[in-house]
Design an enzyme around this catalytic site. Structure first.
Site: not given
Length: 407
Positions: A395-397
């Site tokens: 999700r961060c990426m």
């Protein structure tokens, strides 16, 4: 196609990524803490893993857009934009860059290919690359050739944080750490000048003094937004974001659930301790369940805000505001406290939902992944030996740009 993100789980159609580049090879032990890394990833390994991430997305019908390419397309609208971007970038890069503004400007303008120029701003510029006008100055004599006139930006592959898609608009964020604040410039030029995104409504602007990052922002529905109060997002920022959203006539959001989590690097953002994996299922780090505070922020009279502390546990609050009979919280690491801590550190709670019940997750978090599958979730595993060194998961990426309206 403009921004269209009204949930965390509707089928994902277009997503923004950044393939790790030379900026990772410009990490050195002495700069790790300042640049928010605990270790130096192996670039080729990180690129191979990231390419597999992009491949899994494409195999599931998701169009992958790259940050450097969209920035290039925005800047190529006119020569003046390219020059203005270089000016803005240098002036956002600190005192050392400003001392060598002419040399850095000349160096970047000498790169004929705009895409290569954009990649160079991301990688940073060591003094060895510059033609210094006066090599006998004190600063020139003291800066070694391995020092950077323009520092690298190694956190760029975490595209979730600099801006956040919210419905049909965006929050262009004020990043918590000074070392990440230049990241917002790429999104700013895309959202203001790229022919596909120019005119996008802004719900937040980085000139505001309060820090907020995209990892803390979750679109629970077209009417409910969750925002973490965390190490990197201030309650003052949430209030300003809420005020801007509520007064926008195109926005349907009428409730912002502000969720207060411990202010530590291990937790960092809301999405490091909780992500939605299906219509009625979330994966959570169990350590937050006993301490989490939830507040409902709603419109008041005459442009004011109302904020109320909710006297209910997380699952009950999510079920209530999502209009569901119940919500299942799937514990990262299950009942094993050691596994829970280890897999949360390696982003076991940080999954990317690409359609209801289907998520992308790091392969290393095998206990959590197996538990997700036992709850009927399809887990698409990606390699993570190098990417995880940056302390961020799938999700961060990723920054969703378009999701379907309906589940």
């Amino acid at each position: 196609m403009p921004i269209q993100v009204y949930s965390e789980i509707a089928p994902l159609r277009r997503v923004l990524l950044h393939r790790p580049g030379q900026e990772l090879e410009h990490l050195v032990p002495g700069s790790l803490e300042r640049l928010l890394f605990d270790d130096i990833p192996y670039l080729r390994g990180a690129q191979t893993e990231h390419d597999r991430f992009a491949q899994v997305l494409r195999e599931n019908g998701v169009e992958v857009a790259y940050l450097s390419k969209l920035t290039t397309e925005a800047l190529d609208q006119s020569p003046e934009l390219k020059a203005q971007f270089i000016h803005d970038f240098i002036h956002a890069s600190g005192s050392v860059a400003l001392r060598y503004v002419n040399e850095i400007t000349d160096f970047l303008l000498s790169i004929p290919d705009t895409h290569q120029m954009v990649l160079q701003t991301m990688a940073g510029i060591p003094f060895s690359e510059l033609e210094l006008q006066n090599v006998s100055t004190l600063t020139a004599l003291l800066h070694g050739k391995s020092d950077f006139a323009l520092e690298p930006i190694p956190n760029l592959y975490f595209t979730r944080d600099p801006f956040a898609s919210i419905g049909g608009g965006v929050a262009l964020n004020h990043m918590y750490s000074e070392t990440r604040r230049r990241e917002t410039l790429y999104g700013s030029y895309i959202l203001r000048y790229h022919p596909d995104y120019a005119g996008t409504p802004f719900f937040y602007d980085p000139v505001l003094p309060y820090s907020i990052e995209g990892g803390d922002i979750m679109n629970l529905s077209d009417s409910v937004l969750a925002v973490g109060i965390s190490q990197r997002t201030m309650p003052e920022a949430i209030e300003r974001l809420a005020w801007n959203i509520f007064r926008n006539p195109a926005s349907k959001i009428r409730t912002i659930l502000a969720m207060s989590i411990p202010s530590t690097r291990a937790f960092m953002h809301l999405d490091t301790v909780m992500t939605q994996v299906d219509v009625d299922k979330f994966v959570v780090h169990p350590a937050i369940l006993s301490t989490l505070e939830i507040f409902a922020v709603t419109p008041g009279v005459s442009g004011t805000l109302n904020a109320n502390r909710l006297d209910m546990p997380l699952d009950k609050a999510l079920a209530h505001y999502l209009g569901l009979g119940q919500v299942t919280l799937i514990r990262c690491g299950g009942q094993d406290q050691i596994a829970s801590q280890r897999e949360q550190w390696n982003d076991g709670s940080n999954t990317l939902c690409i359609r209801p019940g289907v998520v992308i997750a790091y392969d290393r978090n095998y206990i959590t992944n197996d538990i997700l599958e036992s709850h009927g979730i399809t887990v698409l595993r990606i390699p993570s030996g190098e990417l995880s060194r940056g302390r961020g998961g799938p999700r961060c990426m990723s920054m969703p740009l378009v999701r379907d309206i309906q589940y």
